[in-house]
Scaffold this active site. Structure first.
Site, PDB file in Angstrom:
ATOM      1  N   SER A 108      25.697  41.753  51.111  1.00 53.93           N
ATOM      2  CA  SER A 108      26.729  42.536  50.419  1.00 53.93           C
ATOM      3  C   SER A 108      27.217  43.696  51.282  1.00 53.93           C
ATOM      4  O   SER A 108      28.076  44.469  50.857  1.00 53.93           O
ATOM      5  CB  SER A 108      26.194  43.065  49.083  1.00 53.93           C
ATOM      6  N   HIS A 141      63.000  45.072  19.704  1.00 51.56           N
ATOM      7  CA  HIS A 141      63.350  43.676  20.044  1.00 51.56           C
ATOM      8  C   HIS A 141      64.268  43.618  21.263  1.00 51.56           C
ATOM      9  O   HIS A 141      65.052  42.694  21.418  1.00 51.56           O
ATOM     10  CB  HIS A 141      64.035  42.956  18.878  1.00 51.56           C
ATOM     11  N   SER A 200      67.524  44.416  51.121  1.00 56.73           N
ATOM     12  CA  SER A 200      67.361  42.979  51.320  1.00 56.73           C
ATOM     13  C   SER A 200      67.771  42.651  52.745  1.00 56.73           C
ATOM     14  O   SER A 200      68.707  43.242  53.282  1.00 56.73           O
ATOM     15  CB  SER A 200      68.250  42.228  50.331  1.00 56.73           C
ATOM     16  N   LYS A 242      71.896  45.263  48.212  1.00 50.65           N
ATOM     17  CA  LYS A 242      70.709  45.360  47.363  1.00 50.65           C
ATOM     18  C   LYS A 242      69.893  46.625  47.582  1.00 50.65           C
ATOM     19  O   LYS A 242      69.760  47.126  48.676  1.00 50.65           O
ATOM     20  CB  LYS A 242      69.779  44.152  47.622  1.00 50.65           C
ATOM     21  N   ASN A 287      66.183  47.235  45.996  1.00 49.72           N
ATOM     22  CA  ASN A 287      65.205  46.597  45.111  1.00 49.72           C
ATOM     23  C   ASN A 287      64.090  47.570  44.704  1.00 49.72           C
ATOM     24  O   ASN A 287      63.581  48.305  45.539  1.00 49.72           O
ATOM     25  CB  ASN A 287      64.584  45.385  45.811  1.00 49.72           C
ATOM     26  N   GLU A 298      58.029  46.887  40.764  1.00 48.98           N
ATOM     27  CA  GLU A 298      57.612  45.488  40.589  1.00 48.98           C
ATOM     28  C   GLU A 298      56.134  45.319  40.941  1.00 48.98           C
ATOM     29  O   GLU A 298      55.405  44.563  40.293  1.00 48.98           O
ATOM     30  CB  GLU A 298      58.458  44.568  41.477  1.00 48.98           C
ATOM     31  N   GLN A 355      25.308  41.318  42.006  1.00 55.76           N
ATOM     32  CA  GLN A 355      25.903  41.772  43.259  1.00 55.76           C
ATOM     33  C   GLN A 355      27.418  41.505  43.249  1.00 55.76           C
ATOM     34  O   GLN A 355      28.170  42.100  44.009  1.00 55.76           O
ATOM     35  CB  GLN A 355      25.230  41.045  44.432  1.00 55.76           C
TER      36      GLN A 355
HETATM   37  N1  ARG Z   1      22.747  44.200  47.214  1.00 57.18           N
HETATM   38  C1  ARG Z   1      22.155  44.160  45.939  1.00 57.18           C
HETATM   39  C2  ARG Z   1      23.230  44.282  44.861  1.00 57.18           C
HETATM   40  O1  ARG Z   1      24.292  44.629  45.171  1.00 57.18           O
HETATM   41  C3  ARG Z   1      21.181  45.263  45.766  1.00 57.18           C
HETATM   42  C4  ARG Z   1      20.073  44.976  44.814  1.00 57.18           C
HETATM   43  C5  ARG Z   1      19.195  43.932  45.363  1.00 57.18           C
HETATM   44  N2  ARG Z   1      18.045  43.745  44.575  1.00 57.18           N
HETATM   45  C6  ARG Z   1      17.243  42.695  44.737  1.00 57.18           C
HETATM   46  N3  ARG Z   1      16.228  42.613  43.978  1.00 57.18           N
HETATM   47  N4  ARG Z   1      17.526  41.745  45.586  1.00 57.18           N
HETATM   48  O2  ARG Z   1      23.008  43.983  43.716  1.00 57.18           O
END
Ligand code: ARG
Length: 463
Positions: A24, A157, A278, A284, A286, A291, A323
């Site tokens: 992560s 409406h 444009s 134009k 825009n 948007e 995660q």
């Molecule tokens: N990277 C993990 C998360 O974002 C951290 C917690 C990990 N905990 C574990 N028991 N593997 O959730």
């Protein structure tokens, strides 16, 4: 090579795909500041409770400060093999301070660590979004104050309904944003409990002081149940709900701006700063920013639905599914923040076309209700009968292809003989809005008072 954090019972390292799906660090590096802040509070508490020596705590704290500096300076090397921000920091700490680093993780788990980091991050984010929303409200209230008497058509409406003032319309969004801020503030109140010390899920046998870490980190109190502390992400779901509702509000305003700047409406002009041209059509201009505000609400809603879906049916306590709580949240909050800023910019620079709005306000028999009300007030007709009489008069005008005030008195008297010349005094759009003096109504007097009141409240930093 087996993992140095838990390599004891592992003979080999993970498959490359395992490493990729498991890591992560590619996104939770954003928690670096929160992670280090939490670790510093934790080690200070461990030392104060006699769990680690003062000397180790000093070394660990200095090491953490050094790492914070390295991350800020961009000289820190994040490693995917180390999975996440928690292990990246801890591994570097071991390089910086040696074996004492291994004492930091006493009475703690990555489960309470990540729950803490995310809470701190969401709390900071709510404070930042709140400032931005207040700024947008201020832009709207200022514009409302200067346009308190500017008449525009009010729609139901998407049909011309009754004249309103542009200021009144803008203040509707100030109210909506106030409730959005209230929802964020409520979420903040509920999330402001510290999960640190819940450890993996059961708490710890060490004599830790959770009240000390909670107060050091600005929380109201520690969380009361260790299992709940590491299991729930309702603080994310709740904040994303507030974000999604806010994004929906902004998308409605964005849609109105898109309509208003069409040549067909021509109610407002946006500045060059918030429009694009444009590449093929030279004429134009825009409203891309509007948007995109409209479009980005999709991401925010998507993040909320994604988060609810990740958590649905998940048994207690922590599972790695959780995660998946981060990327959507980061994306949604970034999008919302950008949308609020773009809206504030558009509103600040927007110039309303008052003549155009006033002309449009008078079309579509928008003062028919004023005529009916006059019949009730001056002639004593029951409202239902007045409604019927007015409908017949509108039909005569529609057949003649003219506005109500272009009819002659005789034409009106053909429907209701007791109508007098005085009726013409209520048929204009300006008279119409001036008469709407009921509490919360669109009269310029009300709008000025409300805009002024809002500006006073917004200038007071607690509101
Ligand atoms: N990277 C993990 C998360 O974002 C951290 C917690 C990990 N905990 C574990 N028991 N593997 O959730």
């Amino acid at each position: 090579m087996s993992n140095k954090m838990w390599g004891g019972r592992f003979a080999s390292g993970p498959d490359a795909i395992m490493e990729e799906i498991n890591a992560s660090i590619g996104f939770d590096y954003r928690f670096a500041a929160q992670d280090i802040r939490g670790s510093k509070a934790h080690v200070a508490m461990l030392a104060a409770s006699g769990i680690v020596s003062a000397q180790d705590a000093v070394a660990i704290t200095a090491g953490l400060d050094q790492i914070a500096g390295e991350i800020e300076a961009g000289s820190f090397t994040f490693s995917r093999a180390l999975e996440d921000i928690h292990m990246n920091v801890e591994s570097r700490l071991a390089e910086v301070v040696g074996p004492a680093a291994g004492r930091l993780h006493t009475a703690r788990s990555r489960n309470d660590q990540v729950a803490l980091d995310f809470r701190l991050w969401v709390r900071d984010t709510i404070d930042q979004i709140d400032d931005q929303l207040r700024d947008l409200q201020t832009c709207l209230a200022e514009k409302a104050q200067s346009c308190a008497a500017m008449v525009m058509p009010g729609f139901t409406h998407m049909q011309s309904a009754q004249p309103v003032t542009f200021g009144h319309h803008l203040l509707a969004y100030v109210e909506m944003l106030a409730r959005d801020r209230g929802r964020f503030a409520d979420a903040r109140k509920r999330l402001n409990e510290c999960p640190l010390g819940a450890a993996a899920l059961a708490g710890t046998s060490f004599p830790i002081d959770r009240h000390a870490t909670a107060s050091e980190l600005g929380f109201d109190r520690p969380t009361a149940n260790s299992i709940d502390s590491v299991s729930d992400r309702d603080f994310v779901m709740e904040s994303l709900s507030a974000a999604a509702i806010c994004a929906v509000h902004l998308s409605r305003f964005a849609e109105e701006i898109v309509l208003w700047v069409t040549p067909q409406f021509g109610f407002v002009n946006l500045s060059d700063k918030f429009t694009t041209g444009s590449s093929i059509m030279p004429q134009k201009r825009n409203p891309d920013a509007a948007e995109l505000v409209r479009g980005k609400s999709g991401r925010v809603i998507g993040a909320l639905v994604g988060m609810l879906t990740v958590m649905k049916g998940l048994p207690l306590a922590y599972s790695k599914d959780m995660q998946e709580d981060k990327e959507g949240s980061f994306d949604a909050i970034h999008a919302l923040s950008l949308c609020v800023a773009a809206m504030a910019g558009m509103v600040r620079d927007m110039s309303p076309a008052s003549e155009r709005m006033k002309a449009a306000a008078g079309s579509g028999y928008s003062t028919a209700t004023d005529l009916a009300d006059w019949l009730v007030r001056k002639l004593g007709l029951p409202f239902r009968q007045a409604h019927h009489v007015t409908g017949s008069i509108v039909k005569i005008a529609a057949d003649a292809g003219c506005n109500l005030e272009d009819l002659s008195l005789a034409q009106m008297q053909a429907v209701e003989p007791t109508i007098t010349q005085e009726v013409f005094s209520v048929l204009g759009v300006e008279q119409s809005v001036r008469s709407r003096t009921s509490y919360g109504g669109t009269s310029p007097e009300n709008v000025t008072a409300q805009a002024t009141n809002w500006l006073t409240r917004l200038a007071d930093s607690d509101k």
